[in-house]
Write a protein that holds these residues in place. Sequence first.
Motif, PDB file in Angstrom:
ATOM      1  N   PRO A   1       9.836 -10.760   4.388  1.00 31.45           N
ATOM      2  CA  PRO A   1       8.655 -10.858   5.356  1.00 31.45           C
ATOM      3  C   PRO A   1       8.370  -9.474   5.910  1.00 31.45           C
ATOM      4  O   PRO A   1       9.051  -8.964   6.254  1.00 31.45           O
ATOM      5  CB  PRO A   1       8.975 -11.722   6.417  1.00 31.45           C
ATOM      6  CG  PRO A   1      10.020 -12.432   5.855  1.00 31.45           C
ATOM      7  CD  PRO A   1      10.843 -11.546   4.942  1.00 31.45           C
ATOM      8  N   THR A   2       7.103  -9.085   5.780  1.00 33.42           N
ATOM      9  CA  THR A   2       6.677  -7.813   6.291  1.00 33.42           C
ATOM     10  C   THR A   2       5.404  -7.866   7.166  1.00 33.42           C
ATOM     11  O   THR A   2       4.303  -7.292   6.863  1.00 33.42           O
ATOM     12  CB  THR A   2       6.490  -6.731   5.261  1.00 33.42           C
ATOM     13  OG1 THR A   2       5.467  -7.475   4.218  1.00 33.42           O
ATOM     14  CG2 THR A   2       7.686  -6.412   4.397  1.00 33.42           C
ATOM     15  N   PRO A   3       5.161  -8.667   7.887  1.00 38.07           N
ATOM     16  CA  PRO A   3       4.042  -8.803   8.944  1.00 38.07           C
ATOM     17  C   PRO A   3       3.662  -7.958   9.520  1.00 38.07           C
ATOM     18  O   PRO A   3       4.575  -6.978  10.003  1.00 38.07           O
ATOM     19  CB  PRO A   3       4.430 -10.219   9.685  1.00 38.07           C
ATOM     20  CG  PRO A   3       5.849  -9.765  10.297  1.00 38.07           C
ATOM     21  CD  PRO A   3       6.391  -9.408   8.738  1.00 38.07           C
ATOM     22  N   TYR A   4       2.292  -7.478   9.768  1.00 39.42           N
ATOM     23  CA  TYR A   4       1.744  -6.594  10.530  1.00 39.42           C
ATOM     24  C   TYR A   4       1.169  -6.979  11.676  1.00 39.42           C
ATOM     25  O   TYR A   4       0.910  -8.202  11.930  1.00 39.42           O
ATOM     26  CB  TYR A   4       0.622  -5.840   9.603  1.00 39.42           C
ATOM     27  CG  TYR A   4      -0.369  -6.517   8.937  1.00 39.42           C
ATOM     28  CD1 TYR A   4      -1.373  -7.044   9.847  1.00 39.42           C
ATOM     29  CD2 TYR A   4      -0.290  -6.733   7.636  1.00 39.42           C
ATOM     30  CE1 TYR A   4      -2.591  -7.788   9.032  1.00 39.42           C
ATOM     31  CE2 TYR A   4      -1.406  -7.276   6.986  1.00 39.42           C
ATOM     32  CZ  TYR A   4      -2.488  -8.107   7.761  1.00 39.42           C
ATOM     33  OH  TYR A   4      -3.413  -8.686   7.192  1.00 39.42           O
ATOM     34  N   VAL A   5       0.965  -6.005  12.639  1.00 39.44           N
ATOM     35  CA  VAL A   5       0.255  -6.333  13.939  1.00 39.44           C
ATOM     36  C   VAL A   5      -1.118  -6.610  13.924  1.00 39.44           C
ATOM     37  O   VAL A   5      -1.854  -5.583  13.506  1.00 39.44           O
ATOM     38  CB  VAL A   5       0.835  -5.156  15.057  1.00 39.44           C
ATOM     39  CG1 VAL A   5       0.265  -5.794  16.440  1.00 39.44           C
ATOM     40  CG2 VAL A   5       2.184  -5.309  15.063  1.00 39.44           C
ATOM     41  N   GLY A   6      -1.846  -7.592  14.612  1.00 39.58           N
ATOM     42  CA  GLY A   6      -3.243  -7.745  14.495  1.00 39.58           C
ATOM     43  C   GLY A   6      -3.743  -7.728  13.256  1.00 39.58           C
ATOM     44  O   GLY A   6      -3.386  -8.541  12.325  1.00 39.58           O
TER      45      GLY A   6
ATOM     46  N   ARG B   1       7.622  -5.812  -5.755  1.00 39.89           N
ATOM     47  CA  ARG B   1       6.228  -5.854  -5.601  1.00 39.89           C
ATOM     48  C   ARG B   1       5.633  -6.173  -4.371  1.00 39.89           C
ATOM     49  O   ARG B   1       6.292  -7.003  -3.621  1.00 39.89           O
ATOM     50  CB  ARG B   1       6.105  -7.433  -6.721  1.00 39.89           C
ATOM     51  CG  ARG B   1       4.340  -7.637  -6.678  1.00 39.89           C
ATOM     52  CD  ARG B   1       4.339  -8.684  -7.683  1.00 39.89           C
ATOM     53  NE  ARG B   1       4.959 -10.154  -7.068  1.00 39.89           N
ATOM     54  CZ  ARG B   1       6.017 -10.722  -7.462  1.00 39.89           C
ATOM     55  NH1 ARG B   1       6.696 -10.227  -8.542  1.00 39.89           N
ATOM     56  NH2 ARG B   1       6.289 -11.908  -6.769  1.00 39.89           N
ATOM     57  N   MET B   2       4.479  -5.326  -4.195  1.00 42.09           N
ATOM     58  CA  MET B   2       3.802  -5.681  -2.814  1.00 42.09           C
ATOM     59  C   MET B   2       2.762  -6.902  -3.266  1.00 42.09           C
ATOM     60  O   MET B   2       2.032  -6.485  -4.152  1.00 42.09           O
ATOM     61  CB  MET B   2       2.875  -4.311  -2.160  1.00 42.09           C
ATOM     62  CG  MET B   2       4.061  -3.342  -1.956  1.00 42.09           C
ATOM     63  SD  MET B   2       3.329  -1.784  -1.406  1.00 42.09           S
ATOM     64  CE  MET B   2       2.528  -2.151  -0.003  1.00 42.09           C
ATOM     65  N   ASN B   3       2.932  -8.076  -2.568  1.00 42.47           N
ATOM     66  CA  ASN B   3       2.324  -9.188  -3.040  1.00 42.47           C
ATOM     67  C   ASN B   3       0.987  -9.069  -2.865  1.00 42.47           C
ATOM     68  O   ASN B   3       0.314  -8.228  -2.392  1.00 42.47           O
ATOM     69  CB  ASN B   3       3.043 -10.208  -2.345  1.00 42.47           C
ATOM     70  CG  ASN B   3       4.505 -10.669  -3.136  1.00 42.47           C
ATOM     71  OD1 ASN B   3       4.608 -10.333  -4.386  1.00 42.47           O
ATOM     72  ND2 ASN B   3       5.467 -10.795  -2.156  1.00 42.47           N
ATOM     73  N   THR B   4      -0.052 -10.120  -3.452  1.00 41.81           N
ATOM     74  CA  THR B   4      -1.320 -10.214  -3.400  1.00 41.81           C
ATOM     75  C   THR B   4      -2.184  -9.618  -2.401  1.00 41.81           C
ATOM     76  O   THR B   4      -1.772  -9.923  -0.976  1.00 41.81           O
ATOM     77  CB  THR B   4      -1.957 -11.743  -3.419  1.00 41.81           C
ATOM     78  OG1 THR B   4      -1.088 -12.530  -4.773  1.00 41.81           O
ATOM     79  CG2 THR B   4      -3.209 -11.977  -3.587  1.00 41.81           C
ATOM     80  N   MET B   5      -3.242  -8.823  -2.503  1.00 46.10           N
ATOM     81  CA  MET B   5      -3.755  -8.025  -1.529  1.00 46.10           C
ATOM     82  C   MET B   5      -2.655  -7.084  -0.939  1.00 46.10           C
ATOM     83  O   MET B   5      -2.399  -6.885   0.246  1.00 46.10           O
ATOM     84  CB  MET B   5      -4.663  -9.088  -0.525  1.00 46.10           C
ATOM     85  CG  MET B   5      -5.542  -9.939  -1.061  1.00 46.10           C
ATOM     86  SD  MET B   5      -6.904  -8.817  -1.712  1.00 46.10           S
ATOM     87  CE  MET B   5      -7.886  -9.997  -2.099  1.00 46.10           C
ATOM     88  N   PHE B   6      -2.229  -6.393  -1.992  1.00 47.99           N
ATOM     89  CA  PHE B   6      -1.166  -5.563  -1.794  1.00 47.99           C
ATOM     90  C   PHE B   6      -1.358  -4.516  -0.354  1.00 47.99           C
ATOM     91  O   PHE B   6      -0.641  -3.920   0.224  1.00 47.99           O
ATOM     92  CB  PHE B   6      -0.628  -4.481  -2.995  1.00 47.99           C
ATOM     93  CG  PHE B   6      -1.645  -3.321  -3.182  1.00 47.99           C
ATOM     94  CD1 PHE B   6      -1.522  -2.161  -2.521  1.00 47.99           C
ATOM     95  CD2 PHE B   6      -2.657  -3.521  -4.026  1.00 47.99           C
ATOM     96  CE1 PHE B   6      -2.516  -0.961  -2.851  1.00 47.99           C
ATOM     97  CE2 PHE B   6      -3.545  -2.577  -4.341  1.00 47.99           C
ATOM     98  CZ  PHE B   6      -3.436  -1.357  -3.714  1.00 47.99           C
TER      99      PHE B   6
ATOM    100  N   THR C   1       4.336  -9.710   2.840  1.00 48.45           N
ATOM    101  CA  THR C   1       5.549  -9.844   2.014  1.00 48.45           C
ATOM    102  C   THR C   1       5.855  -9.080   0.872  1.00 48.45           C
ATOM    103  O   THR C   1       4.920  -8.449   0.202  1.00 48.45           O
ATOM    104  CB  THR C   1       5.771 -11.386   1.373  1.00 48.45           C
ATOM    105  OG1 THR C   1       4.697 -11.502   0.270  1.00 48.45           O
ATOM    106  CG2 THR C   1       5.761 -12.507   2.369  1.00 48.45           C
ATOM    107  N   VAL C   2       7.239  -8.605   0.663  1.00 54.10           N
ATOM    108  CA  VAL C   2       7.471  -8.064  -0.431  1.00 54.10           C
ATOM    109  C   VAL C   2       8.630  -8.436  -1.153  1.00 54.10           C
ATOM    110  O   VAL C   2       9.543  -9.149  -0.545  1.00 54.10           O
ATOM    111  CB  VAL C   2       8.005  -6.524   0.142  1.00 54.10           C
ATOM    112  CG1 VAL C   2       8.791  -5.541  -1.083  1.00 54.10           C
ATOM    113  CG2 VAL C   2       6.909  -5.741   0.551  1.00 54.10           C
ATOM    114  N   THR C   3       8.420  -8.474  -2.501  1.00 57.45           N
ATOM    115  CA  THR C   3       9.402  -9.293  -3.170  1.00 57.45           C
ATOM    116  C   THR C   3      10.334  -8.272  -4.181  1.00 57.45           C
ATOM    117  O   THR C   3       9.526  -7.427  -4.774  1.00 57.45           O
ATOM    118  CB  THR C   3       8.974 -10.257  -4.358  1.00 57.45           C
ATOM    119  OG1 THR C   3       7.981 -11.244  -3.519  1.00 57.45           O
ATOM    120  CG2 THR C   3       9.893 -10.901  -5.238  1.00 57.45           C
TER     121      THR C   3
END
Length: 335
Positions: free
Chosen positions: A271-276, A247-252, A257-259
Amino acid sequence: MNDKVRWGILGTGKIAKAFATALEDTPDAQLAAVGSRNLDSAELFAREFGGTAYGSYDDLVGAADVDLVYVGTPHPAHYENVRLALEAGKGVLCEKAFTVNRRQAEELVALAREKNLFLMEAMWTRFLPALAEVRRIVDSGEIGTVRQVNADLGFKADVGPDHRLFNPVLGGGALLDLGIYPLSIAVALLGPVETVLAHADFGPTGVDEQTGILLRHGGGGMSMCSCSLRARLPSELTIAGERGHVRMNTMFYRAQTVTVVRADGISRTVPTPYVGNGYVHEVAEAQRCWRAGLVESPGMTHADTLALMGVMDEVRRQIGLTYDADQSMTTKENP
């Protein structure tokens, strides 16, 4: 020789400002210019973000110090704006939805290829770490063969009927603005679409305010996508296989984050943080491709864009949604 990629931004709206913000966080990116049909608007934008202000789109795309043009205008203007930039010899990153219909997209792709110029749809979700992690998990076989994707995106749009979201002249409606997100990732994960079934609810301005779409994909998988300007949907995307789901979590579309949930009950969140603000990743990809002399990105190919526009054309045909651009193309073909 300038070691930075010099960007020109065509348009000064909210999305253009978000893109300008992303340029500040992208290595080797420089905002060289901004163009608007109103010089005051361009100058106000330039004072906030930098670059030279131009009071016409022609002047922007003709600027010698612009390498790539980002098109951030309303959907119906994309066709003319992208063509203008390509004719001026500039590579283009065009905001989604790429055009109003597939025929327009085909003409732009053909022109870019004829001129050997880079052209990409700015589908920023294709380049986020969250989708890369989903692909890695799927490819690992952890959840088994993927059979189904479920995705939705929606909110209650508390704006007036003249706002671009509801204005048919500006390409309003849930499909072009929101539905393209779940559709794009569904196609990216399950492959080409064989059949489409769609239903929609229309509002007083004549655009779709919520739409549901069922797709059968060539590989045997199925996806269910929905979008709404009437309801606050979970806005999550789930990819399900024989042994579990991701699941690509809320506001996919901007998931951090990916569960993963396995059939044996074991789950974990990655955790899958993005830049900026998230747009940085697509900017970096566009710059990489432009520097390499490519006409398209392998992460968002011309074929991907054309296929997606074709699916949305079929959805609009089934629900009975047309725009002025559809009529103009018909007139052009049948004088």
